[in-house]
Design a protein around this motif. Structure first.
Motif, PDB file in Angstrom:
ATOM      1  N   TYR A   1       0.834  -1.208   0.000  1.00 33.46           N
ATOM      2  CA  TYR A   1       0.000   0.000   0.000  1.00 33.46           C
ATOM      3  C   TYR A   1       0.868   1.258   0.000  1.00 33.46           C
ATOM      4  O   TYR A   1       0.601   2.200  -0.731  1.00 33.46           O
ATOM      5  CB  TYR A   1      -0.942   0.036   1.204  1.00 33.46           C
ATOM      6  CG  TYR A   1      -2.138  -0.862   1.067  1.00 33.46           C
ATOM      7  CD1 TYR A   1      -2.976  -0.777  -0.032  1.00 33.46           C
ATOM      8  CD2 TYR A   1      -2.441  -1.808   2.045  1.00 33.46           C
ATOM      9  CE1 TYR A   1      -4.088  -1.600  -0.161  1.00 33.46           C
ATOM     10  CE2 TYR A   1      -3.545  -2.635   1.929  1.00 33.46           C
ATOM     11  CZ  TYR A   1      -4.355  -2.527   0.823  1.00 33.46           C
ATOM     12  OH  TYR A   1      -5.455  -3.343   0.693  1.00 33.46           O
ATOM     13  N   TYR A   2       1.910   1.264   0.830  1.00 28.54           N
ATOM     14  CA  TYR A   2       2.793   2.435   0.879  1.00 28.54           C
ATOM     15  C   TYR A   2       3.443   2.680  -0.487  1.00 28.54           C
ATOM     16  O   TYR A   2       3.400   3.795  -1.015  1.00 28.54           O
ATOM     17  CB  TYR A   2       3.884   2.260   1.946  1.00 28.54           C
ATOM     18  CG  TYR A   2       4.894   3.375   1.898  1.00 28.54           C
ATOM     19  CD1 TYR A   2       4.628   4.591   2.518  1.00 28.54           C
ATOM     20  CD2 TYR A   2       6.085   3.237   1.191  1.00 28.54           C
ATOM     21  CE1 TYR A   2       5.538   5.637   2.450  1.00 28.54           C
ATOM     22  CE2 TYR A   2       6.997   4.284   1.114  1.00 28.54           C
ATOM     23  CZ  TYR A   2       6.711   5.475   1.749  1.00 28.54           C
ATOM     24  OH  TYR A   2       7.602   6.515   1.663  1.00 28.54           O
ATOM     25  N   GLN A   3       4.050   1.642  -1.057  1.00 23.37           N
ATOM     26  CA  GLN A   3       4.781   1.804  -2.323  1.00 23.37           C
ATOM     27  C   GLN A   3       3.878   2.239  -3.467  1.00 23.37           C
ATOM     28  O   GLN A   3       4.216   3.154  -4.214  1.00 23.37           O
ATOM     29  CB  GLN A   3       5.502   0.503  -2.693  1.00 23.37           C
ATOM     30  CG  GLN A   3       6.672   0.182  -1.816  1.00 23.37           C
ATOM     31  CD  GLN A   3       7.315  -1.149  -2.174  1.00 23.37           C
ATOM     32  OE1 GLN A   3       6.714  -1.999  -2.842  1.00 23.37           O
ATOM     33  NE2 GLN A   3       8.539  -1.348  -1.724  1.00 23.37           N
TER      34      GLN A   3
ATOM     35  N   GLU B   1       2.508   5.811  -2.995  1.00 21.36           N
ATOM     36  CA  GLU B   1       3.584   6.800  -3.137  1.00 21.36           C
ATOM     37  C   GLU B   1       3.966   6.983  -4.605  1.00 21.36           C
ATOM     38  O   GLU B   1       4.163   8.104  -5.071  1.00 21.36           O
ATOM     39  CB  GLU B   1       4.804   6.375  -2.303  1.00 21.36           C
ATOM     40  CG  GLU B   1       5.886   7.413  -2.237  1.00 21.36           C
ATOM     41  CD  GLU B   1       5.457   8.703  -1.522  1.00 21.36           C
ATOM     42  OE1 GLU B   1       6.091   9.739  -1.793  1.00 21.36           O
ATOM     43  OE2 GLU B   1       4.515   8.693  -0.713  1.00 21.36           O
TER      44      GLU B   1
ATOM     45  N   GLY C   1       2.030   7.744   0.072  1.00 20.54           N
ATOM     46  CA  GLY C   1       2.407   6.537   0.789  1.00 20.54           C
ATOM     47  C   GLY C   1       2.225   6.586   2.286  1.00 20.54           C
ATOM     48  O   GLY C   1       1.741   5.630   2.887  1.00 20.54           O
ATOM     49  N   VAL C   2       2.594   7.690   2.913  1.00 22.67           N
ATOM     50  CA  VAL C   2       2.523   7.765   4.376  1.00 22.67           C
ATOM     51  C   VAL C   2       1.076   7.684   4.854  1.00 22.67           C
ATOM     52  O   VAL C   2       0.754   6.898   5.751  1.00 22.67           O
ATOM     53  CB  VAL C   2       3.212   9.049   4.888  1.00 22.67           C
ATOM     54  CG1 VAL C   2       3.014   9.205   6.382  1.00 22.67           C
ATOM     55  CG2 VAL C   2       4.690   9.039   4.548  1.00 22.67           C
TER      56      VAL C   2
ATOM     57  N   LEU D   1      -0.288   4.227   4.361  1.00 24.23           N
ATOM     58  CA  LEU D   1       0.211   3.305   5.385  1.00 24.23           C
ATOM     59  C   LEU D   1      -0.555   3.485   6.691  1.00 24.23           C
ATOM     60  O   LEU D   1      -0.999   2.508   7.306  1.00 24.23           O
ATOM     61  CB  LEU D   1       1.707   3.515   5.609  1.00 24.23           C
ATOM     62  CG  LEU D   1       2.359   2.650   6.685  1.00 24.23           C
ATOM     63  CD1 LEU D   1       2.232   1.177   6.324  1.00 24.23           C
ATOM     64  CD2 LEU D   1       3.816   3.048   6.852  1.00 24.23           C
TER      65      LEU D   1
ATOM     66  N   SER E   1      -8.579   0.510   2.728  1.00 22.93           N
ATOM     67  CA  SER E   1      -7.430   0.497   1.812  1.00 22.93           C
ATOM     68  C   SER E   1      -7.731  -0.078   0.428  1.00 22.93           C
ATOM     69  O   SER E   1      -7.311   0.504  -0.569  1.00 22.93           O
ATOM     70  CB  SER E   1      -6.260  -0.243   2.460  1.00 22.93           C
ATOM     71  OG  SER E   1      -5.822   0.467   3.588  1.00 22.93           O
TER      72      SER E   1
END
Length: 159
Positions: free
Chosen positions: A68-70, A73, A85-86, A89, A99
């Motif tokens: 999810y972050y990658q 982002e 990304g942050v 996350l 999500s």
């Protein structure tokens, strides 16, 4: 000499017939937001669906947070839009059920900004919940969403 004499008078630009406010001609059949798209940032990475699913299982779900972050982002850097990304996350940790809906929505947005048909949308997240009750629902969601994201990156030249 006064200050008003230092500057030449501003010339008014008149739009051509069919133009509004001096901007370019509208393109028929293309949504307005796609006609004025922002410059594109770096292209994201293609992630193998099977490998990513295997990593998710082997790491007991921890890889999902990384994924999810990658992906969020990369989409934020590429389009300049989205949650990044942050925040993705943080949401996946505290409100994990949201999500899948967010990811599918943002992937669909990439296509929409280019004036293309959205292969996935927030509605695709329904494969996760309540689709989890048919057991294969989350797998179908991931294959569809990751496949659409990979196809988008490949259309821009990613390998």
């Amino acid at each position: 000499m006064t200050t008003s004499e230092n500057y030449a008078p501003q010339q008014q630009v008149q739009p051509y017939p069919g133009q509004q406010h001096g901007y370019g001609q509208p393109m028929p059949g293309v949504p307005a937001h796609a006609q004025h798209a922002q410059p594109q940032g770096p292209i994201g990475r293609v992630r193998g669906t099977g490998i990513t699913m295997l990593l998710f299982v082997v790491t007991f779900g921890i890889w999902g947070f990384v994924y999810y972050y990658q992906t969020h982002e990369e989409m934020k850097r590429h389009s300049g839009e989205g949650i990044g990304g942050v925040l993705a996350l943080v949401l996946s940790i505290f409100v994990g059920i949201a999500s899948p809906y967010l990811l599918s929505h943002e992937v669909g947005g990439l296509y929409e900004r280019r004036g293309q048909h959205k292969p996935v949308s927030a509605v695709t997240g329904l494969w996760v919940f309540p689709g989890m009750f048919i057991l294969v629902g989350p797998i179908i969601w991931f294959v569809k969403t990751n496949g659409a994201l990979n196809a988008y990156w490949r259309s821009l030249g990613a390998r």
